[in-house]
Write a protein that holds these residues in place. Sequence first.
Motif, PDB file in Angstrom:
ATOM      1  N   ILE A 170       0.837  -1.206   0.000  1.00 17.69           N
ATOM      2  CA  ILE A 170       0.000   0.000   0.000  1.00 17.69           C
ATOM      3  C   ILE A 170       0.873   1.258   0.000  1.00 17.69           C
ATOM      4  O   ILE A 170       0.550   2.258  -0.635  1.00 17.69           O
ATOM      5  CB  ILE A 170      -0.957  -0.003   1.215  1.00 17.69           C
ATOM      6  CG1 ILE A 170      -2.024  -1.069   1.016  1.00 17.69           C
ATOM      7  CG2 ILE A 170      -1.603   1.358   1.407  1.00 17.69           C
ATOM      8  CD1 ILE A 170      -2.897  -1.294   2.242  1.00 17.69           C
ATOM      9  N   GLN A 171       2.010   1.218   0.672  1.00 18.63           N
ATOM     10  CA  GLN A 171       2.902   2.374   0.772  1.00 18.63           C
ATOM     11  C   GLN A 171       3.715   2.617  -0.497  1.00 18.63           C
ATOM     12  O   GLN A 171       4.158   3.733  -0.747  1.00 18.63           O
ATOM     13  CB  GLN A 171       3.874   2.189   1.947  1.00 18.63           C
ATOM     14  CG  GLN A 171       3.223   2.249   3.304  1.00 18.63           C
ATOM     15  CD  GLN A 171       2.732   3.639   3.626  1.00 18.63           C
ATOM     16  OE1 GLN A 171       3.438   4.613   3.408  1.00 18.63           O
ATOM     17  NE2 GLN A 171       1.520   3.738   4.121  1.00 18.63           N
ATOM     18  N   TYR A 172       3.901   1.594  -1.305  1.00 21.08           N
ATOM     19  CA  TYR A 172       4.742   1.725  -2.503  1.00 21.08           C
ATOM     20  C   TYR A 172       4.321   2.883  -3.412  1.00 21.08           C
ATOM     21  O   TYR A 172       5.161   3.708  -3.785  1.00 21.08           O
ATOM     22  CB  TYR A 172       4.768   0.398  -3.280  1.00 21.08           C
ATOM     23  CG  TYR A 172       5.564   0.476  -4.538  1.00 21.08           C
ATOM     24  CD1 TYR A 172       6.948   0.393  -4.506  1.00 21.08           C
ATOM     25  CD2 TYR A 172       4.948   0.675  -5.768  1.00 21.08           C
ATOM     26  CE1 TYR A 172       7.696   0.492  -5.656  1.00 21.08           C
ATOM     27  CE2 TYR A 172       5.684   0.780  -6.926  1.00 21.08           C
ATOM     28  CZ  TYR A 172       7.057   0.683  -6.870  1.00 21.08           C
ATOM     29  OH  TYR A 172       7.792   0.793  -8.016  1.00 21.08           O
ATOM     30  N   PRO A 173       3.041   2.980  -3.795  1.00 14.43           N
ATOM     31  CA  PRO A 173       2.676   4.104  -4.684  1.00 14.43           C
ATOM     32  C   PRO A 173       2.876   5.467  -4.029  1.00 14.43           C
ATOM     33  O   PRO A 173       3.172   6.455  -4.714  1.00 14.43           O
ATOM     34  CB  PRO A 173       1.197   3.878  -4.994  1.00 14.43           C
ATOM     35  CG  PRO A 173       0.897   2.490  -4.604  1.00 14.43           C
ATOM     36  CD  PRO A 173       1.916   2.095  -3.587  1.00 14.43           C
ATOM     37  N   ARG A 229       8.198  12.711  -4.947  1.00 13.18           N
ATOM     38  CA  ARG A 229       9.190  12.985  -5.983  1.00 13.18           C
ATOM     39  C   ARG A 229       8.489  13.382  -7.286  1.00 13.18           C
ATOM     40  O   ARG A 229       8.901  14.312  -7.974  1.00 13.18           O
ATOM     41  CB  ARG A 229      10.059  11.766  -6.218  1.00 13.18           C
ATOM     42  CG  ARG A 229      11.202  12.037  -7.174  1.00 13.18           C
ATOM     43  CD  ARG A 229      12.092  10.823  -7.425  1.00 13.18           C
ATOM     44  NE  ARG A 229      12.403  10.081  -6.222  1.00 13.18           N
ATOM     45  CZ  ARG A 229      12.252   8.752  -6.107  1.00 13.18           C
ATOM     46  NH1 ARG A 229      11.813   8.046  -7.107  1.00 13.18           N
ATOM     47  NH2 ARG A 229      12.573   8.145  -4.977  1.00 13.18           N
ATOM     48  N   GLY A 230       7.432  12.682  -7.619  1.00 10.54           N
ATOM     49  CA  GLY A 230       6.670  13.017  -8.823  1.00 10.54           C
ATOM     50  C   GLY A 230       6.053  14.395  -8.721  1.00 10.54           C
ATOM     51  O   GLY A 230       5.999  15.142  -9.710  1.00 10.54           O
ATOM     52  N   LEU A 231       5.587  14.755  -7.539  1.00 16.96           N
ATOM     53  CA  LEU A 231       5.002  16.077  -7.320  1.00 16.96           C
ATOM     54  C   LEU A 231       6.050  17.172  -7.495  1.00 16.96           C
ATOM     55  O   LEU A 231       5.785  18.212  -8.097  1.00 16.96           O
ATOM     56  CB  LEU A 231       4.382  16.149  -5.928  1.00 16.96           C
ATOM     57  CG  LEU A 231       3.688  17.437  -5.554  1.00 16.96           C
ATOM     58  CD1 LEU A 231       2.506  17.688  -6.482  1.00 16.96           C
ATOM     59  CD2 LEU A 231       3.214  17.387  -4.111  1.00 16.96           C
ATOM     60  N   GLN A 232       7.251  16.938  -6.998  1.00 17.61           N
ATOM     61  CA  GLN A 232       8.330  17.914  -7.162  1.00 17.61           C
ATOM     62  C   GLN A 232       8.684  18.099  -8.636  1.00 17.61           C
ATOM     63  O   GLN A 232       8.902  19.220  -9.098  1.00 17.61           O
ATOM     64  CB  GLN A 232       9.559  17.496  -6.376  1.00 17.61           C
ATOM     65  CG  GLN A 232       9.396  17.606  -4.890  1.00 17.61           C
ATOM     66  CD  GLN A 232      10.580  17.033  -4.127  1.00 17.61           C
ATOM     67  OE1 GLN A 232      11.474  16.441  -4.707  1.00 17.61           O
ATOM     68  NE2 GLN A 232      10.567  17.200  -2.809  1.00 17.61           N
TER      69      GLN A 232
END
Length: 107
Positions: A27-30, A39-42
Amino acid sequence: MAAYSKATSNTAPRLIALVLLVLLVLIQYPLWWGKGSERGLQELNIQLVKQKQANENVLAQINQIQAEAASLREGKDALEARARLHMNMIRENEVLFRLSEYPEDKK
C-alpha cells in the motif's frame, strides 16, 4: 493433539502479521515511488515553473508584436521609420550614406 494445536496457534498469528506487513508495504509503494509520489510532485512543480516562464516569454513577444502592429496602423511616421531602417528607403532629394567598418590593416 495438544502439541499440534500449540504449533498452529503460534504460527497463525505470525503468518497473519507477515501478510499484514506485506500488504502495508504494498500500500505504501505508490505513495513513495509511484505516480503520485512526493518525488513526482516535485518534478511536476519544476515543469510547471518552466512552463509558466515559457508562457511569460510568449506573452511578451505577443505584446511586442501587438504594439508594433498598433503603431503601424496609427500613423505614417512609424511605417516610414520602419521602411528607412529595414529597407534603406529615402525621400526625394535625400542622400543615403552607409558607413561600414573595415578591419584594420595587418602590419
